[in-house]
Scaffold this active site. Structure first.
Site, PDB file in Angstrom:
ATOM      1  N   ILE A 191     -64.131  38.759  28.362  1.00  0.00           N
ATOM      2  CA  ILE A 191     -64.959  38.199  27.474  1.00  0.00           C
ATOM      3  C   ILE A 191     -64.704  37.502  26.226  1.00  0.00           C
ATOM      4  CG2 ILE A 191     -66.545  40.629  27.855  1.00  0.00           C
ATOM      5  CD1 ILE A 191     -64.981  41.708  25.355  1.00  0.00           C
ATOM      6  N   CYS A 192     -65.575  36.667  25.669  1.00  0.00           N
ATOM      7  CA  CYS A 192     -65.385  35.649  24.914  1.00  0.00           C
ATOM      8  C   CYS A 192     -65.498  36.222  23.369  1.00  0.00           C
ATOM      9  CB  CYS A 192     -65.908  34.404  24.864  1.00  0.00           C
ATOM     10  SG  CYS A 192     -65.471  33.073  23.795  1.00  0.00           S
ATOM     11  N   LEU A 193     -64.035  36.388  22.559  1.00  0.00           N
ATOM     12  CA  LEU A 193     -64.307  36.995  21.295  1.00  0.00           C
ATOM     13  C   LEU A 193     -63.297  36.262  20.521  1.00  0.00           C
ATOM     14  CD1 LEU A 193     -64.560  40.886  21.982  1.00  0.00           C
ATOM     15  CD2 LEU A 193     -66.383  39.439  21.443  1.00  0.00           C
TER      16      LEU A 193
ATOM     17  N   HIS B  54     -59.799  32.504  22.342  1.00  0.00           N
ATOM     18  CA  HIS B  54     -59.935  31.884  20.700  1.00  0.00           C
ATOM     19  C   HIS B  54     -58.488  32.140  20.039  1.00  0.00           C
ATOM     20  CE1 HIS B  54     -64.011  30.504  20.374  1.00  0.00           C
ATOM     21  NE2 HIS B  54     -64.240  31.534  21.145  1.00  0.00           N
TER      22      HIS B  54
ATOM     23  N   LEU C 209     -69.448  33.558  26.383  1.00  0.00           N
ATOM     24  CA  LEU C 209     -68.941  33.723  27.591  1.00  0.00           C
ATOM     25  C   LEU C 209     -68.855  35.359  27.992  1.00  0.00           C
ATOM     26  CD1 LEU C 209     -67.986  32.635  30.413  1.00  0.00           C
ATOM     27  CD2 LEU C 209     -65.561  32.684  29.473  1.00  0.00           C
TER      28      LEU C 209
END
Length: 309
Positions: free
Chosen positions: A92-94, A100, A129
């Site tokens: 997952i995008c965090l 990041h 995402l």
């Protein structure tokens, strides 16, 4: 945990072992996470759904992968329990994940990341995402279902750790809040009423714009000034009598008579005009006669005229 199999001088290993001890000595009711016996860079975790949200009561399992450069590079996260907010078995995008790295701080830890992950659960996914945007009702159902059994994933050693974490989270978790259809219906009705009110206000605003000509004498307040508008003439009106639409400003509280003051006009009657004209002509003739007599008397013509007679 066989610590002798790792290089204890390695900064990443030292940091990870330190976090493991801290996690065990200071457990939390909101999450639990431990590394695998065979690989301390692979962690299993479970978080509790945040209270007062559609995730409340849920137990959500996941996997953390720490890089060899940890803590100078961020970890990656993967959810294993269906939750309606994040995809399962997908990184997952965090802002705290490896998607990041520019946001990651070496002072952060696995504990910090899990606290942040819980806070991210009820937020808007915004198309990130690995994010999902299920309805609240669907997420509530998944929250209840998540307590029934832990997910099946990986090797037997990994599955054993998953089961242990699940049992721990169940022992600390409060009862699942009962779904109240009446309450949900009331919330929906409240939302509908709010939407209806907003719609009415918008309709009123549209109606105000669709009828820009105010009623005669109506003033429109703008800040500390008042704008008064003169109605616009119809398009097919007589051009000779049509009034142009204008906007004028007068001080607030002022009288519109000061703005729209028009000199009084009186219709002139033809008979009055003729009478006034004849009176002016007669007065002029009389003055001329008097002046002529005065001139003749002063010059002696008057006496001569009288002697000859």
């Amino acid at each position: 945990m066989a610590e002798d199999k790792y290089n204890l001088k390695n900064p990443a290993v030292k940091r990870i072992l330190q976090e493991v001890k801290e996690m065990q000595s200071n457990p939390s009711d909101d999450f639990m996470s431990l590394p695998l016996e065979e690989n301390i860079f692979e962690w299993q975790f479970a978080i509790r759904g945040p209270s007062d949200t559609e995730f409340e009561g849920g137990i959500y399992h996941g996997r953390i992968q720490l890089p060899a450069e940890y803590p100078f590079k961020p970890p990656s996260f993967m959810l294993l329990t269906s939750n309606g907010r994040f995809e399962t078995q997908t990184k997952i995008c965090l802002s705290i994940s490896n998607h990041h790295p520019e946001h990651w701080q070496p002072s952060w830890s696995v504990r910090t990341a899990l606290v942040a992950l819980i806070a991210f659960m009820p937020t808007n996914p915004n198309g990130a995402l690995g994010s999902l945007d299920y309805k609240k009702e669907e997420r509530r159902v998944l929250a209840v279902k998540s307590r029934e059994a832990p997910p099946r994933f990986g090797t037997p050693e990994r599955q054993k750790l998953i089961d242990e974490i699940h049992e721990y989270m169940l022992s600390r978790a409060p009862p699942v809040p009962q779904l109240n259809p009446a309450q949900d219906s009331e919330e929906q009705n409240t939302n509908r009423e709010g939407e209806a009110q907003s719609s009415l206000q918008e309709d009123g605003a549209i109606a105000a714009h669709s009828n820009p000509d105010p009623v005669d004498g109506e003033n429109l307040a703008v800040g500390d000034r008042v704008i008064e508008e003169v109605p616009e003439a119809a398009v097919d009106a007589n051009p000779g009598t049509a009034e142009l639409r204008v906007s004028r400003e007068i001080p607030a509280g002022g009288s519109s008579d000061q703005l729209l003051h028009k000199p009084e006009t009186r219709a002139q009657k033809p008979a009055d005009d003729r009478l006034f004209t004849w009176a002016a002509v007669g007065l002029t003739i009389a003055i001329m006669v008097l002046l002529l007599k005065k001139f003749m008397k002063s010059s002696g013509y008057g006496a001569l005229f009288m002697d000859g007679s």
